[in-house]
Design a protein around this motif. Structure first.
Motif, PDB file in Angstrom:
ATOM      1  N   TYR A 252      13.384   5.064  -4.035  1.00  0.00           N
ATOM      2  CA  TYR A 252      12.341   4.264  -3.393  1.00  0.00           C
ATOM      3  C   TYR A 252      12.734   3.575  -2.299  1.00  0.00           C
ATOM      4  CZ  TYR A 252      10.443   5.372  -8.111  1.00  0.00           C
ATOM      5  OH  TYR A 252      10.002   6.252  -9.407  1.00  0.00           O
ATOM      6  N   ASN A 253      13.688   3.909  -1.406  1.00  0.00           N
ATOM      7  CA  ASN A 253      13.669   3.168  -0.237  1.00  0.00           C
ATOM      8  C   ASN A 253      12.979   3.840   0.804  1.00  0.00           C
ATOM      9  OD1 ASN A 253      15.382   2.035   1.774  1.00  0.00           O
ATOM     10  ND2 ASN A 253      16.225   3.682   2.469  1.00  0.00           N
ATOM     11  N   THR A 254      11.702   3.299   0.886  1.00  0.00           N
ATOM     12  CA  THR A 254      10.259   3.587   1.472  1.00  0.00           C
ATOM     13  C   THR A 254       9.713   2.581   2.189  1.00  0.00           C
ATOM     14  OG1 THR A 254       9.163   3.866  -0.553  1.00  0.00           O
ATOM     15  CG2 THR A 254      10.151   5.730   0.190  1.00  0.00           C
ATOM     16  N   GLY A 255      10.400   1.394   2.218  1.00  0.00           N
ATOM     17  CA  GLY A 255       9.642   0.276   2.802  1.00  0.00           C
ATOM     18  C   GLY A 255      10.602  -0.837   2.982  1.00  0.00           C
ATOM     19  N   GLY A 256      10.026  -2.131   3.369  1.00  0.00           N
ATOM     20  CA  GLY A 256      10.964  -3.357   3.634  1.00  0.00           C
ATOM     21  C   GLY A 256      11.308  -3.712   2.539  1.00  0.00           C
ATOM     22  N   ALA A 257      12.541  -4.470   2.622  1.00  0.00           N
ATOM     23  CA  ALA A 257      13.193  -5.456   1.409  1.00  0.00           C
ATOM     24  C   ALA A 257      12.159  -6.354   0.777  1.00  0.00           C
ATOM     25  CB  ALA A 257      14.278  -6.080   1.790  1.00  0.00           C
ATOM     26  N   ASP A 258      11.270  -6.988   1.328  1.00  0.00           N
ATOM     27  CA  ASP A 258      10.291  -8.020   0.916  1.00  0.00           C
ATOM     28  C   ASP A 258       8.898  -7.553   0.418  1.00  0.00           C
ATOM     29  OD1 ASP A 258      12.368  -9.773   1.367  1.00  0.00           O
ATOM     30  OD2 ASP A 258      11.499 -10.335   3.276  1.00  0.00           O
ATOM     31  N   ASP A 259       8.810  -6.167   0.468  1.00  0.00           N
ATOM     32  CA  ASP A 259       7.404  -5.558  -0.027  1.00  0.00           C
ATOM     33  C   ASP A 259       7.203  -5.767  -1.417  1.00  0.00           C
ATOM     34  OD1 ASP A 259       7.429  -4.477   2.462  1.00  0.00           O
ATOM     35  OD2 ASP A 259       7.697  -2.510   2.009  1.00  0.00           O
ATOM     36  N   ASP A 260       5.846  -6.289  -1.636  1.00  0.00           N
ATOM     37  CA  ASP A 260       5.577  -6.436  -2.987  1.00  0.00           C
ATOM     38  C   ASP A 260       3.926  -5.955  -3.184  1.00  0.00           C
ATOM     39  OD1 ASP A 260       5.287  -6.972  -5.810  1.00  0.00           O
ATOM     40  OD2 ASP A 260       5.225  -9.036  -5.564  1.00  0.00           O
ATOM     41  N   ALA A 261       3.829  -4.707  -3.411  1.00  0.00           N
ATOM     42  CA  ALA A 261       2.401  -4.144  -3.205  1.00  0.00           C
ATOM     43  C   ALA A 261       2.178  -3.315  -4.353  1.00  0.00           C
ATOM     44  CB  ALA A 261       2.332  -3.355  -1.940  1.00  0.00           C
ATOM     45  N   ASP A 262       2.983  -3.477  -5.644  1.00  0.00           N
ATOM     46  CA  ASP A 262       2.626  -2.579  -6.883  1.00  0.00           C
ATOM     47  C   ASP A 262       1.035  -2.570  -7.017  1.00  0.00           C
ATOM     48  OD1 ASP A 262       5.845  -3.011  -7.959  1.00  0.00           O
ATOM     49  OD2 ASP A 262       5.061  -4.463  -6.740  1.00  0.00           O
ATOM     50  N   THR A 263       0.515  -1.468  -7.565  1.00  0.00           N
ATOM     51  CA  THR A 263      -0.784  -1.421  -8.097  1.00  0.00           C
ATOM     52  C   THR A 263      -0.855  -0.972  -9.357  1.00  0.00           C
ATOM     53  OG1 THR A 263      -0.562   1.114  -7.290  1.00  0.00           O
ATOM     54  CG2 THR A 263      -1.261  -0.740  -5.772  1.00  0.00           C
ATOM     55  N   SER A 264      -2.085  -1.223 -10.232  1.00  0.00           N
ATOM     56  CA  SER A 264      -2.331  -0.603 -11.285  1.00  0.00           C
ATOM     57  C   SER A 264      -3.962  -0.090 -11.150  1.00  0.00           C
ATOM     58  CB  SER A 264      -2.183  -1.385 -12.481  1.00  0.00           C
ATOM     59  OG  SER A 264      -2.791  -2.716 -12.123  1.00  0.00           O
ATOM     60  N   LEU A 265      -4.137   0.788 -12.091  1.00  0.00           N
ATOM     61  CA  LEU A 265      -5.555   1.264 -12.158  1.00  0.00           C
ATOM     62  C   LEU A 265      -6.482   0.400 -12.183  1.00  0.00           C
ATOM     63  CD1 LEU A 265      -5.393   4.852 -14.311  1.00  0.00           C
ATOM     64  CD2 LEU A 265      -5.456   4.256 -11.879  1.00  0.00           C
ATOM     65  N   ASN A 266      -7.731   0.421 -11.552  1.00  0.00           N
ATOM     66  CA  ASN A 266      -8.711  -0.447 -11.384  1.00  0.00           C
ATOM     67  C   ASN A 266      -8.515  -1.891 -11.383  1.00  0.00           C
ATOM     68  OD1 ASN A 266     -11.790  -0.163 -11.818  1.00  0.00           O
ATOM     69  ND2 ASN A 266     -11.747  -1.266 -13.408  1.00  0.00           N
ATOM     70  N   ASN A 267      -7.458  -2.330 -10.618  1.00  0.00           N
ATOM     71  CA  ASN A 267      -7.013  -3.469 -10.493  1.00  0.00           C
ATOM     72  C   ASN A 267      -6.661  -4.048  -9.068  1.00  0.00           C
ATOM     73  OD1 ASN A 267      -5.146  -5.981 -10.748  1.00  0.00           O
ATOM     74  ND2 ASN A 267      -5.564  -5.753 -12.912  1.00  0.00           N
ATOM     75  N   GLN A 268      -7.439  -5.141  -8.690  1.00  0.00           N
ATOM     76  CA  GLN A 268      -7.256  -5.505  -7.374  1.00  0.00           C
ATOM     77  C   GLN A 268      -6.303  -6.536  -7.020  1.00  0.00           C
ATOM     78  OE1 GLN A 268      -9.445  -3.912  -5.090  1.00  0.00           O
ATOM     79  NE2 GLN A 268      -9.888  -2.857  -6.970  1.00  0.00           N
ATOM     80  N   HIS A 269      -5.300  -6.856  -7.955  1.00  0.00           N
ATOM     81  CA  HIS A 269      -4.523  -7.754  -8.156  1.00  0.00           C
ATOM     82  C   HIS A 269      -3.351  -7.032  -7.881  1.00  0.00           C
ATOM     83  CE1 HIS A 269      -7.063 -10.762  -9.414  1.00  0.00           C
ATOM     84  NE2 HIS A 269      -7.474 -10.182 -10.447  1.00  0.00           N
ATOM     85  N   ASN A 270      -2.855  -6.717  -6.255  1.00  0.00           N
ATOM     86  CA  ASN A 270      -1.510  -5.940  -6.106  1.00  0.00           C
ATOM     87  C   ASN A 270      -0.316  -6.755  -6.191  1.00  0.00           C
ATOM     88  OD1 ASN A 270      -3.104  -3.804  -5.650  1.00  0.00           O
ATOM     89  ND2 ASN A 270      -3.091  -3.897  -3.361  1.00  0.00           N
ATOM     90  N   GLY A 271       0.809  -6.188  -6.669  1.00  0.00           N
ATOM     91  CA  GLY A 271       1.954  -6.898  -6.696  1.00  0.00           C
ATOM     92  C   GLY A 271       2.294  -7.533  -8.053  1.00  0.00           C
TER      93      GLY A 271
END
Length: 568
Positions: A252-271
């Motif tokens: 998962y080395n596909t972005g910046g070290a400080d990224d926190d954008a995790d998602t879940s279904l039908n949920n607008q609260h990322n990270g």
């Protein structure tokens, strides 16, 4: 003569005549060595004149090639010494009529350092080798490796350990031909002059990162090695071409070290409160002092860490349904005490609860209208704190163990009995049991005996599968349960009136407990529906009614949208 220096620099050279000076007659013009002409040519690199026209003169500056040759002395300059003086005819004296050609060798040397292995990931006690060499192969010197700008994270992963020392170090016992020194073992110097050397770098953290350089001292000068195939004078440990402190080898080395954008279904609260670097560094979930591949987390999925307290033994083990996974939330069952950096949702087994109880009108329907004491509860979590879910042990055990009914003769019709006890709660429609309206009283059409009016024969029991009559108190130690009509150890839901047939929904204690845990975990992570904190979707584990114990694999979309995962 021989000059030695480094790649790409200017080398100033001068030549002296090694042939004999011509002799002259006294009184004649003196012939000086300065009258000789030196003609230069370069085999590699280029040259630029300092004296004389074109490529003639006593001095010349030669520009070394950028890349060393394969062997020593392969880079060279030729100089021709020409006797240009003329002795007048008839004059006495000797002269050297031979021109002289000399070769000036210039040893061009360089140093290079190899990148870290492309597949290496740091661990708590991992090692990787770094090699540096001098070019060409015939040149030797001392090589010194230095670690710098390297991490010193607390512990060895996100949640374990208290060490604060440097995460990358040289360990003397792991070196061959090098002596370790420097602050926190950051230097390793070759014991002898070598052409090539390899050091072992030890990592103490799953997120260790830093830089390493090599300095070579040869031919009277020192040069910092450049990375093979490049110009940089250092390499990163681990291999990290995008410079984000994460190994390029990680999936998962596909972005910046400080990224926190995790998602879940039908949920607008990322990270989920963990950065990409922290998820790469990992969480020791099972407390085995190591980070497995699965414990380096997925930065695209929210991570919920959960722990059961008090489960097992004479009660089902802690388990949860698939509802979170279906919502694309990773649930990790955590072992050991709560540690720093992660929020832990603890589900507690509480030794509380009461017996099942019979509900009269106007609640429910059906003559077997029984219910259970609350099997679990939880406060509703928010964006900063999880709730406090619990499972009530006594209530759950009573749900499966309470047997308020006696297994006696079976009433089939007015004045008829059907032989010996049959081990099940008989169907109530058509009337096959006493007290078919479940009111606790033998009414006029509910016989106690063959033909007589309702009476008590003195044993305080009603015959048939009816509970012991002892005033307002039920006896829970009889043979049959209204929650398990066919007496097979699996419960049906209350208000069932008929013996289940194969294929009907029946549930073990483990299934009911898993459903309860999943439901209360839902409240603890923020699910607070409009119907007394529940939803109106009968397929969702958060449904406001208990229609079955098989909904623990699903949250409805409304409930998914309420989930708040965090790791503060």
């Amino acid at each position: 003569m021989r000059c030695q220096d480094i790649c790409g620099t200017e080398v100033a050279c001068s030549c002296t005549q090694e042939s004999n000076t011509d002799k002259r007659v006294a009184g004649e013009t003196t012939y000086h060595a300065d009258d000789l002409t030196y003609t230069w040519s370069a085999s590699r690199g280029s040259w630029k004149e300092k004296e004389g026209p074109d490529n003639e003169g006593r001095n010349v500056t030669w520009i070394a090639p950028d890349t060393p040759s394969a062997s020593v002395n392969a880079d060279w300059i030729k100089v021709m010494i020409t006797d240009a003086a003329v002795i007048p005819p008839g004059e006495s004296g000797d002269r050297d009529d031979e021109d002289e050609t000399d070769t000036i060798y210039v040893t061009v040397w360089d140093a290079e350092i190899e990148k870290c292995s492309s597949g290496w990931l740091p661990t708590k006690d991992g090692t990787t080798d770094i090699t540096a060499r001098i070019k060409p192969t015939g040149v030797t010197g001392t090589i010194k490796f230095t670690l710098y700008d390297h991490s010193s994270e607390l512990g060895y992963c996100i949640n374990r350990g208290m060490e604060t020392s440097k995460d990358l170090q040289f360990v003397q016992d792991e070196q061959t031909g090098f002596t370790v020194g420097g602050t926190q073992n950051c230097e390793a110097t070759s014991d002898t002059e070598i052409n090539s050397g390899t050091v072992t770098v030890h990592s103490y953290d799953y997120g260790a990162y830093g830089q390493i350089k090599a300095e070579a001292t040869a031919c009277g000068s020192t040069k910092t090695a450049h990375v093979v195939g490049g110009e940089a004078e250092f390499v990163r440990i681990p291999r990290d071409d995008d410079d984000n402190q994460i190994s390029d080898a990680w999936t998962y080395n596909t972005g910046g070290a400080d990224d926190d954008a995790d998602t879940s279904l039908n949920n607008q609260h990322n990270g989920d409160g963990l950065t990409r670097y922290e998820e790469y560094r990992g969480v020791d979930i099972n407390d085995n002092q190591e980070i497995s591949a699965s414990e380096r987390l997925n930065p695209n999925r929210k991570d919920l860490f959960v722990q059961g307290s008090g489960f097992g033994g004479d009660f089902p083990a802690f388990a949860y349904g698939n509802a979170f996974a279906e919502a694309q939330i990773e649930v990790h069952e955590f072992v050991g005490p709560q540690d720093r950096y992660i929020d832990l949702l603890v589900v507690t087994l509480s030794d509380t609860g009461d017996h099942i109880y019979r509900r009269g009108a106007p609640f429910g329907s059906g003559v077997r209208n029984w219910c259970w004491s609350t099997k679990g509860s939880s406060t509703v979590g928010d964006a900063n704190n999880y709730g406090s879910p619990q499972v009530n042990k006594k209530a759950t055990n009573y749900y499966f163990s309470d047997n308020p009914h006696a297994d006696e003769n079976t009433w089939t019709a007015v004045g008829q009995w059907a032989g010996a006890p049959n081990g099940v709660l008989d169907p109530v429609n058509p009337e096959r049991v006493e007290d078919t309206n479940d009111n606790g009283v033998l009414d006029g059409n509910e016989k106690d005996g063959a033909t007589s009016a309702p009476t008590d024969d003195g044993d305080n029991d009603f015959d048939g599968d009816y509970p012991v009559k002892s005033g307002a108190t039920w006896d829970w130690n009889q043979e049959l349960s209204p929650m398990d009509i066919d007496n097979d150890g699996k419960v049906e839901l209350p208000m069932d009136n008929q013996v289940p047939v194969p294929g009907d929904d029946e549930y073990t204690k483990a299934q009911a407990v898993r459903h309860t845990i999943t439901h209360e975990m839902g409240h603890a992570v923020g699910i607070d529906g409009p119907f007394d904190s529940h939803c109106d979707d009968d397929t969702c584990v958060m449904y406001r009614f208990s229609n079955n114990w098989k909904r623990d694999g699903h949250f409805c979309n409304d409930c998914r949208g309420m989930v708040l995962i965090h790791n503060n």
